[in-house]
Design an enzyme around this catalytic site. Structure first.
Site, mmCIF file in Angstrom:
data_model
loop_
_atom_site.group_PDB
_atom_site.id
_atom_site.type_symbol
_atom_site.label_atom_id
_atom_site.label_comp_id
_atom_site.label_asym_id
_atom_site.label_seq_id
_atom_site.Cartn_x
_atom_site.Cartn_y
_atom_site.Cartn_z
ATOM 1 N N ARG A 218 -9.634 -25.882 3.587
ATOM 2 C CA ARG A 218 -8.666 -26.376 2.610
ATOM 3 C C ARG A 218 -9.366 -27.357 1.675
ATOM 4 O O ARG A 218 -10.222 -28.160 2.119
ATOM 5 C CB ARG A 218 -7.505 -27.095 3.304
ATOM 6 C CG ARG A 218 -6.505 -26.155 3.947
ATOM 7 C CD ARG A 218 -5.705 -25.374 2.895
ATOM 8 N NE ARG A 218 -4.658 -24.570 3.459
ATOM 9 C CZ ARG A 218 -4.719 -23.247 3.644
ATOM 10 N NH1 ARG A 218 -5.805 -22.569 3.312
ATOM 11 N NH2 ARG A 218 -3.687 -22.580 4.127
ATOM 12 N N HIS A 266 -9.281 -19.530 -4.331
ATOM 13 C CA HIS A 266 -8.488 -19.409 -3.093
ATOM 14 C C HIS A 266 -8.035 -17.963 -2.866
ATOM 15 O O HIS A 266 -6.835 -17.672 -2.796
ATOM 16 C CB HIS A 266 -7.272 -20.358 -3.137
ATOM 17 C CG HIS A 266 -6.737 -20.661 -1.773
ATOM 18 N ND1 HIS A 266 -6.283 -21.900 -1.392
ATOM 19 C CD2 HIS A 266 -6.566 -19.868 -0.674
ATOM 20 C CE1 HIS A 266 -5.854 -21.866 -0.145
ATOM 21 N NE2 HIS A 266 -6.016 -20.629 0.315
#
Ligand code: NDP
Ligand code: OXD
Length: 303
Positions: A218, A266
């Site tokens: 993340r 992402h």
């Protein structure tokens, strides 16, 4: 006992079909819900700001593998993440690609290509390389197996230090020796209070000089300014980031154009719609049966 899905139309269409095939009712969008008191289950990436509008809510399912985007659950509401072989395989593929690209000097060759510069550098053998995987869960184990199969020496770091066949495992109290041996450091950790900002100057300083960073955990785990300094000082050689801090990465951010960094937006994984719906059905059925819920998150450890 209503099940509400809040998502985009393409995913909703597949879920509606899977639920219909299973003889289950699914509300696709809050506008389909006549009585909010009917909703017991909610699947979404992020929930509505006020979950209190569903007074009988029992369970929230994140449509992704992570749950860090979720707010704290109201008392009595359980939280599950999506378990899907497709997610694990997609992230594995991205991480293996990134590891090979960095280990085989692709940032340098891509940079040379912009000026048509033909120059060879030393060619390293995989079996002489040491990769360190932070996070030895579903995805970390798959990555370890594949990179081990390619010949890399694989080490893993996890909270519990649980043994994994063929991998040298380091527990939470052995971060430093683990980092000393990571020529390529792969981050596959969930974002929690403990892992926020973990990839910083202090951590980079413990890695071998010129080591590489592959980040698919993340964005908020990474200090981007510290990454830049580590690249500038030669502490790190290159980095490939699927997750950035912040996300989306601003158009004028240095990392887009830095030749030592490769960024993807992402996209290491995206939950397959059918697999996601099938997982939700499995959670629903387990819940009804009073059985263990697949992907149940232990919210007491923080996320
Ligand atoms: P798992 O829950 O299966 O595994 C998590 C691993 O991290 C476990 O080994 C756990 O240790 C370890 N861990 C957690 N906290 C710490 C800590 N503080 N210190 C050391 N180790 C820790 O998760 P997954 O493998 O399914 O997914 C991992 C993450 O990958 C997700 O949370 C998400 O952030 C990211 N992801 C990114 C995607 C992308 O597209 N870029 C897509 C999907 C996931 P232990 O084994 O001891 O519990
Ligand atoms: C996920 C993700 O958590 O896409 O599934 O990052």
């Amino acid at each position: 006992m209503g099940f509400l899905l809040q998502t985009f139309p393409e995913r909703a269409a597949v879920w509606a079909q899977v639920f219909a095939e299973a003889g289950e009712t699914l509300y696709c969008g809050a506008d389909q819900v006549k009585d909010p008191a009917d909703i017991r289950y909610l699947a979404c990436w992020t929930p509505p700001a006020d979950l209190g509008i569903y007074p009988n809510l029992e369970l929230v399912i994140s449509v992704g593998a992570g749950v860090d985007q979720m707010p704290a659950m109201p008392k009595g509401v359980r939280l599950c993440r999506t378990l899907s072989p497709g997610i694990d395989e997609m992230v594995r593929d991205w991480v293996v690609m990134a590891t090979l690209m960095l280990y085989r000097d692709m940032p340098t060759y891509l940079s040379q290509a912009t000026s048509g510069h033909w120059k060879a550098h030393d060619v390293p053998l995989a079996r002489n390389g040491r990769v360190g995987i932070m996070g030895m869960g579903r995805i970390g184990r798959l990555v370890a197996k594949t990179l081990g199969g390619l010949g890399f020496n694989v080490a893993g770091f996890s909270r519990s230090g649980t043994a994994v066949e063929g991998v040298r495992i380091f527990g939470a109290d052995a971060l430093e020796p683990f980092l000393h041996e990571s020529d390529v450091l792969i981050c596959l950790l969930p974002l929690t209070d403990e892992t926020r900002g973990l990839l910083n100057a202090e951590l980079f300083s413990k890695m071998p000089k010129g080591a590489h960073l592959v980040h698919a955990g993340r964005g908020a785990q990474l200090d981007m300014a510290d990454l830049r300094s580590a690249l500038d000082s030669g502490r790190l050689g290159s980095a490939m980031l699927d997750v950035t801090n912040p996300e989306p990465l601003p158009e004028d951010h240095w990392a887009w154009t830095d030749p030592r960094v490769i960024v993807s937006p992402h996209v290491a994984a995206s939950t397959d719609h059918r697999e996601g719906a099938e997982h939700a059905l499995a959670v629903l059925r387990s819940s009804r049966a009073g059985a263990a819920l697949p992907g149940l998150v232990d919210t007491t450890v923080g996320y």
